[in-house]
Scaffold this motif. Structure first.
Motif, mmCIF file in Angstrom:
data_model
loop_
_atom_site.group_PDB
_atom_site.id
_atom_site.type_symbol
_atom_site.label_atom_id
_atom_site.label_comp_id
_atom_site.label_asym_id
_atom_site.label_seq_id
_atom_site.Cartn_x
_atom_site.Cartn_y
_atom_site.Cartn_z
ATOM 1 N N LEU A 1 0.857 -1.188 0.000
ATOM 2 C CA LEU A 1 0.000 0.000 0.000
ATOM 3 C C LEU A 1 0.893 1.237 0.000
ATOM 4 C CD1 LEU A 1 -2.823 -1.003 2.517
ATOM 5 C CD2 LEU A 1 -2.994 -0.826 0.030
ATOM 6 N N PRO A 2 0.568 2.240 -0.820
ATOM 7 C CA PRO A 2 1.550 3.291 -1.108
ATOM 8 C C PRO A 2 1.756 4.345 -0.023
ATOM 9 C CG PRO A 2 -0.504 3.693 -2.298
ATOM 10 C CD PRO A 2 -0.662 2.379 -1.622
ATOM 11 N N ILE A 3 0.865 4.400 0.988
ATOM 12 C CA ILE A 3 0.929 5.497 1.950
ATOM 13 C C ILE A 3 0.799 4.944 3.364
ATOM 14 C CG2 ILE A 3 0.006 7.793 2.502
ATOM 15 C CD1 ILE A 3 -1.621 7.504 -0.151
ATOM 16 N N PRO A 4 1.660 5.365 4.290
ATOM 17 C CA PRO A 4 1.560 4.863 5.672
ATOM 18 C C PRO A 4 0.195 5.111 6.304
ATOM 19 C CG PRO A 4 3.661 5.983 5.351
ATOM 20 C CD PRO A 4 2.862 6.213 4.107
ATOM 21 N N SER A 5 -0.368 6.306 6.097
ATOM 22 C CA SER A 5 -1.657 6.595 6.718
ATOM 23 C C SER A 5 -2.768 5.737 6.110
ATOM 24 C CB SER A 5 -2.009 8.079 6.580
ATOM 25 O OG SER A 5 -1.961 8.483 5.229
ATOM 26 N N LEU A 6 -2.609 5.286 4.879
ATOM 27 C CA LEU A 6 -3.573 4.383 4.270
ATOM 28 C C LEU A 6 -3.550 3.039 4.990
ATOM 29 C CD1 LEU A 6 -5.573 3.501 2.102
ATOM 30 C CD2 LEU A 6 -3.658 3.162 0.538
ATOM 31 N N LYS A 7 -2.363 2.600 5.393
ATOM 32 C CA LYS A 7 -2.267 1.353 6.157
ATOM 33 C C LYS A 7 -2.985 1.490 7.496
ATOM 34 C CE LYS A 7 2.172 0.054 4.094
ATOM 35 N NZ LYS A 7 3.580 -0.301 4.354
ATOM 36 N N LYS A 8 -2.838 2.633 8.102
ATOM 37 C CA LYS A 8 -3.525 2.878 9.373
ATOM 38 C C LYS A 8 -5.045 2.891 9.161
ATOM 39 C CE LYS A 8 -3.930 3.912 13.725
ATOM 40 N NZ LYS A 8 -3.833 2.815 14.695
ATOM 41 N N CYS A 9 -5.475 3.469 8.056
ATOM 42 C CA CYS A 9 -6.911 3.490 7.757
ATOM 43 C C CYS A 9 -7.450 2.077 7.620
ATOM 44 C CB CYS A 9 -7.174 4.275 6.473
ATOM 45 S SG CYS A 9 -6.997 6.065 6.662
ATOM 46 N N PHE A 10 -6.700 1.212 6.933
ATOM 47 C CA PHE A 10 -7.153 -0.174 6.788
ATOM 48 C C PHE A 10 -7.171 -0.879 8.144
ATOM 49 C CE2 PHE A 10 -5.785 -4.635 6.507
ATOM 50 C CZ PHE A 10 -6.952 -5.160 5.967
ATOM 51 N N ALA A 11 -6.110 -0.728 8.924
ATOM 52 C CA ALA A 11 -6.047 -1.402 10.227
ATOM 53 C C ALA A 11 -7.198 -0.956 11.123
ATOM 54 C CB ALA A 11 -4.712 -1.108 10.893
ATOM 55 N N TYR A 12 -7.585 0.298 11.007
ATOM 56 C CA TYR A 12 -8.683 0.829 11.833
ATOM 57 C C TYR A 12 -9.985 0.069 11.588
ATOM 58 C CZ TYR A 12 -11.850 4.304 13.907
ATOM 59 O OH TYR A 12 -12.796 4.936 14.677
ATOM 60 N N CYS A 13 -10.147 -0.473 10.381
ATOM 61 C CA CYS A 13 -11.387 -1.180 10.035
ATOM 62 C C CYS A 13 -11.548 -2.475 10.815
ATOM 63 C CB CYS A 13 -11.437 -1.460 8.536
ATOM 64 S SG CYS A 13 -11.510 0.045 7.540
#
Length: 1129
Positions: free
Chosen positions: A499-511
């Motif tokens: 996944l190209p962006i660290p904050s995107l990974k955090k968004c997914f983990a939040y789910c």
């Protein structure tokens, strides 16, 4: 040489992704490592300790688990001493297990820290440069804090260089400190906003002392950061800045995101199962066909393909889908089934039901026997065909009445087909030879699991370079494919890492906070992410947070982390779900911070930041689990939350969602939640919000649904509000124009007083989406209407509503309310002008307009020009009682612009005219133009409804060309002389009705004095006639495809004619209020109705009881008994 089978499989049965213990007979997900934990008495995720294992086996298993831990530790030391490297094509078992144990801890650290610290640096720098900080005397401390954060940010760029225990411990400490830093900086932000609001409201004249933070707080967290910076020296990490530029590619067609229900390699299986289901549906009772397979093989996907299959939809009357999951609660499942099947226990009908029970887990037969008895009770004459998806052979054997369908792994070629389709779907090209060779190797590593192939294909879509494919092919993670989930977690981790962006990974983990099979609303999820601070980018990115969230959502959808996306009527994606295994993965990488609490209490979970709790309204949150530091919680989503703990204890909350009818009030102490960004109250019995809510100055989103009567009067103090979702009947507060950040506002009521006028909307320059504006009678003129600046706002759904007004004034006001060109839906209610302004229906401007509803515009004398709108699909005109003629103005403009088109109303699917009591004439478009200028009118019309048009005599000839017409409803039109598309019930001389017409409802109309004809209608399946004359009834004999016939209110019919026996397709016959009806046709005629399954005779007092002998072959009969039936359209 193959991998040696673990000896502990001797103590369990292999169920393909699960195991069944030979001692306690329970089933669990996982493989050999979980068997050892189960037998050894070591607790774990979804693992229960075995109570029946022999002592010697327990000891053996315990030693095996401890031995693994020793090897891990020794391997780490040995590896670092020797400085050995691992070849890309080889990895030892010890190193393999080491990667597994490390990954769970490292995932969340990597996500949080690469992203969070970067944002804290930006925030600290921004605060340190503000003049107000200098006046408060905090400038020096914040600059020092910024310096420490900056050093740590530099270190985090090198985190991957070192991966030993000490670094992981350091990262965990940093994670906790980072949250504290965020809270302190947030308090500064809150205080700045608070004083800005007070100055704006003239409560204070100048800045005053800081209320929520002090120098000691800043110094303490600075000391923590300095310690962490000093510890870095021992890890050998540099402190020079490494910059990286993130590039995002998201050029995939959005429609391809939605296509996650395709099956490749199982086409023959679909045909086989469909045939089996249809052949088994001819018997009464319940049949169950299980689909069995390991995780990721596509059980649910296959079930969804069957559910949507054309033959299944034709054959069954009612289809329903119920996700069951791990908790097999018979009562809860029964309620879901009854709702899904739309079963009314007071009015049971004979039907063929098709039901999918997705993801079944049960232990033993008892619960299934109870549920089956519930289903048996639906109707002894009905047929219920059930598809069950399950991972367990035991469940399949318990529930089946038909042989289970066992899913096998796909071939390598099929996996490559999935990969290729996902990678090159929208690029219009084929892979090169080298890419195909590498792709086939990657397909081989999918091991026949379509979910792995699909997810990898989406990841590879953004990597079309041969080196990148080789890197995926040779990644060491493939050697972990013996994990407990059929090899899917390693593939998910590979895609997650890309996944190209660290904050995107955090968004997914939040789910991971949502329960399995949760319907995730897109807008709400983005607002959660925003509240947690995941969507903040640098100003030069030129994107607002919602746009970033939309981009992140689409990336996760494109990469199959999200699936089952749903669109609304206007084409916008509104929700999605997560595959169970993807959800498990999200929960795995966030489990140190996320807890889903349902029913059972849990032990101490001290680091929980995000909590989803479903309570019963009696159990308190505090008694459900102990040892949790509620001050650390950032998200609380709770059903039936009981405030046994003061809400102020949750002082760091960013997200608070409360739902459930046991919640009766919101305490005043909510004002202490100064960090709160999102507040959602749904389905509660709360009637009023506390005034203290207007002190939540950081609030970005307010969602209020239920009984709340109004919004607090000082809501305009919440100047950071971006989204308000509330019911339209609420009272609107004063000075809404101060909320200049507002993007979503579902309704606005115009008042006569200052602070409530329509110009308040003009200040909301970011407003978009949908809005209903009420009480437009309070707008004085065109200039005031223009002050709302609707033309500048990207509103796609607009409602304009008057209650009372005057004719001339309304025309000018509506002219000034011209909306943005992106408009997709327009509703106008109680407008009193005599005509509509020119912008209504302007095809050159509103080419996106899909839906128009004009209701009770009672003084309008002509309909607006709408025929050239290219995308208009729904048109409803109701209560326009002054229109006498629908003429050329309906179809085209008087300037002759229609000459540029040969089709009018090119996309219209639904047309409804109602309450046009003075309408006498509806002209045909072709009659209004010269020859061949217009070729088609209403070419896509599927549904035509005409009600209460008392003077209308004829419909336009162009309706005869509606080859797509499927449903026609005509009610209370006593002078109408012709109907389109119903055999001889069309105007004289027409014998070729539209072939697609399936349903006609004809109610309380006059005589159609039409000549008898033998025109056969091949498609009409449903016909409802109310108070129609007998000559019209005589035409029914030509509708040979009829399946459902409803005749009501016949005053003359004494007996049904003998030709009724020719309606060979008839399945349901309803006869209501046929006051003189005595006889059915002869028994021989009735016996020819072999498909007739239901006959209901209601309120026919003269019907003779001895007629029953003629219908003894009909399974479901009711004669003058029970409640009034309803038409099943």
């Amino acid at each position: 040489m193959g991998r040696k089978r673990d000896r502990f499989w001797d103590y369990a049965e292999d169920l393909k992704g699960h195991f069944k213990c030979n001692y306690c007979k329970h089933q669990f997900p996982g493989g050999a490592s979980r068997i050892k934990s189960h037998l050894a008495g070591v607790k774990g995720h979804d693992i229960r300790i075995c109570d029946f294992v022999p002592e010697d086996v327990q000891k053996e298993a315990y030693e095996a688990t401890q031995g693994t831990n020793k090897k891990l530790k020794n391997a780490s030391i040995s590896s670092s001493d020797k400085g050995s490297t691992i070849p890309s094509t080889s990895i030892s078992t010890i190193q393999k297990e080491k990667i597994v144990t490390q990954s769970e801890e490292e995932h969340i650290d990597e996500i949080v820290l690469d992203d969070v610290v970067g944002r804290l640096v930006t925030k600290a720098f921004s605060l340190a440069t503000k003049d107000i900080i200098f006046k408060w005397g905090f400038k020096e401390e914040l600059e020092s804090l910024f310096d420490s954060l900056y050093k740590i940010e530099v270190v985090l760029h090198q985190k991957r260089q070192v991966s030993d225990e000490s670094v992981r411990k350091w990262l965990m400490e940093l994670r906790d400190v980072a949250y504290e830093v965020n809270n302190v900086l947030d308090e500064f932000d809150y205080e700045i906003i608070r004083q800005k609001v007070q100055i704006q409201s003239q409560m204070i004249d100048e800045v005053c002392s800081f209320k929520f933070c002090n120098h000691n707080n800043v110094k303490t967290i600075k000391q923590w950061l300095d310690k962490l910076v000093n510890d870095v020296a021992g890890f050998g990490l540099r402190t020079e800045l490494l910059k990286s530029i993130i590039k995002i590619r998201l050029d995939k067609n959005e429609d391809s995101f939605l296509n996650d229900s395709e099956v490749i390699g199982r086409e023959c299986e679909v045909v086989k199962i469909v045939n089996e289901l249809i052949s088994s549906s001819n018997q009464q009772g319940i049949s169950v066909l299980p689909i069995v397979g390991m995780p990721g093989l596509g059980k649910t996907t296959l079930a969804r393909v069957l559910y949507n299959h054309e033959e299944i939809n034709k054959h069954f009357d009612v289809l329903a889908w119920v996700h069951v999951g791990g908790n097999f609660d018979v009562e809860e499942i029964s309620i879901k089934i009854y709702k899904s099947l739309k079963i009314d226990l007071t009015n049971l009908e004979m039907k063929k039901y098709f039901l999918v029970l997705d993801d079944i887990w049960i232990e033993g037969r008892d619960k299934w026997d109870i549920l089956r008895r519930h289903l048996d009770g639906i109707n002894s004459n009905s047929r219920i065909n059930i598809i069950v998806t399950t991972r367990s052979n035991e469940v399949a054997e318990i529930m089946r009445t038909l042989p289970p369908h066992h899913l096998k792994e796909l071939s390598q070629a099929d996996c490559w087909s999935i990969l290729e389709k996902r990678v090159f779907a929208d690029q219009g090209k084929s892979p090169t030879f080298d890419l195909k060779v590498s792709g086939m190797e990657i397909a081989k590593r999918c091991r026949g699991v379509p979910l792995v192939a699909r997810i990898l294909g989406e990841a590879m879509h953004v990597k079309c370079d041969e080196k990148e494919w080789l890197a995926i092919q040779n990644d060491k993670i493939w050697y972990l494919l013996d994990d407990d989930n059929g090899g899917i977690f390693p593939a998910l981790k590979l895609c997650f890492d890309n996944l190209p962006i660290p904050s995107l990974k955090k968004c997914f983990a939040y789910c991971g906070i949502f329960p399995k099979d949760y319907d995730i609303k897109k807008d709400e999820l983005i607002q959660y992410w925003m509240a947690e601070g995941f969507l903040e980018l640098a100003e030069e990115a030129n994107m607002v947070m919602e746009d970033i969230g939309d981009m992140y959502f689409n990336i996760l959808l494109a990469t199959s982390f999200f699936q089952n996306a749903r669109k609304d009527f206007y084409g916008n994606i509104i929700s999605c779900k997560m595959h169970d295994l993807v959800h498990d993965f999200a929960h795995l990488i966030s489990k140190s911070e996320t807890l889903i609490l349902e029913r059972d209490p849990v032990d101490s979970v001290k680091n929980v930041r995000h909590l989803f709790a479903r309570l019963d309204g009696k159990t308190t949150l505090g008694s459900s689990f102990s040892g949790v530091d509620f001050t650390k919680l950032r998200t609380l989503i709770s059903e039936n939350f009981n405030f046994d703990i003061m809400l102020s204890n949750f002082k760091c909350l960013r997200v608070l969602k409360l739902f459930g009818d046991s919640i009766v009030e919101l305490p005043n102490s909510i004002e202490q939640l100064i960090h709160l960004r999102l507040l959602c109250i749904s389905g509660t019995t709360i009637e009023a919000l506390p005034k203290s809510i207007t002190k939540l100055y950081n609030l970005q989103t307010l969602r209020i649904e239920g009984y709340v009567r109004g919004l607090p009067e000082d809501l305009s103090n919440l100047i950071n509000l971006r989204h308000i979702h509330a019911n339209h009947f609420m009272k609107i507060p004063k000075n809404m124009g101060r909320l200049t950040c507002l993007q979503s506002l579902q309704f606005f009521r115009v008042g006569p007083d200052e602070g409530y006028r329509i110009k308040e909307l003009g200040c909301l320059k970011n407003l978009k989406g949908e809005i209903n504006i009420y009480n437009l009678e309070n707008v004085e003129d065109m200039e005031e209407a223009k002050s709302a600046k609707l033309k500048e706002k990207e509103i796609f759904k607009l409602g304009l509503n008057w209650e009372y007004s005057g004719e001339d004034k309304d025309v000018k006001v509506l002219e000034g309310l011209q909306p943005h060109p992106n408009l997709k839906s327009l509703t106008i209610n109680f407008y009193r002008g005599k005509k509509f302004p020119s912008w209504v229906g302007l095809s050159s401007l509103y080419h996106n307009l899909i839906e128009i509803k004009l209701r009770y515009c009672m003084d309008c004398e002509e309909v607006p020009t709408l025929g050239q709108l290219p995308c208009l699909r729904v048109l409803k005109i109701i209560g326009m009682c002054e229109v006498r003629c629908i003429g050329s103005e309906f179809y085209f403009y008087s300037d002759g612009s229609y000459r540029n088109t040969t089709t009018l109303f090119p996309a219209l699917r639904i047309l409804e005219l109602e309450g046009m009591e003075t309408l006498e004439e509806w002209k045909d478009a072709k009659e209004l133009t010269t020859a061949d200028e217009v070729s088609f009118v209403f070419p896509c019309l599927e549904k035509l409804i005409i009600r209460i048009c008392n003077k209308l005599r004829y419909l336009p000839d162009s309706l005869r060309t509606c080859v797509s017409l499927q449903k026609l409803v005509v009610e209370d039109c006593p002078n109408l002389m012709s109907l389109p598309g119903v055999g001889s019930i069309i105007r004289r001389g027409i014998e070729d009705p539209p072939n697609g017409l399936q349903c006609v409802i004809y109610s309380k109309n006059g005589d159609l004095h039409l000549p008898s004809t033998s025109s056969i209608h091949p498609s009409l399946q449903m016909l409802k006639l109310i108070r129609c004359r007998y000559p019209l009834l005589d035409q029914i004999q030509y509708f040979i495809a009829l399946k459902i016939l409803w005749i009501e209110g016949s005053y003359k019919m004494v007996a049904l004619p003998e030709w009724f026996g020719n309606l060979s397709s008839l399945q349901e016959l309803y006869l209501l209020r046929c006051w003189k009806l005595v006889h059915l046709p002869m028994e021989e005629a009735m016996r020819r109705l072999t498909q007739l399954k239901k006959l209901i005779i209601f309120c026919c007092p003269n019907f003779e009881d001895n007629e029953r002998i003629k219908i003894s072959h009909v399974p479901w009969v009711k004669i003058n008994d029970g409640e009034e039936p309803y038409f099943p359209s």
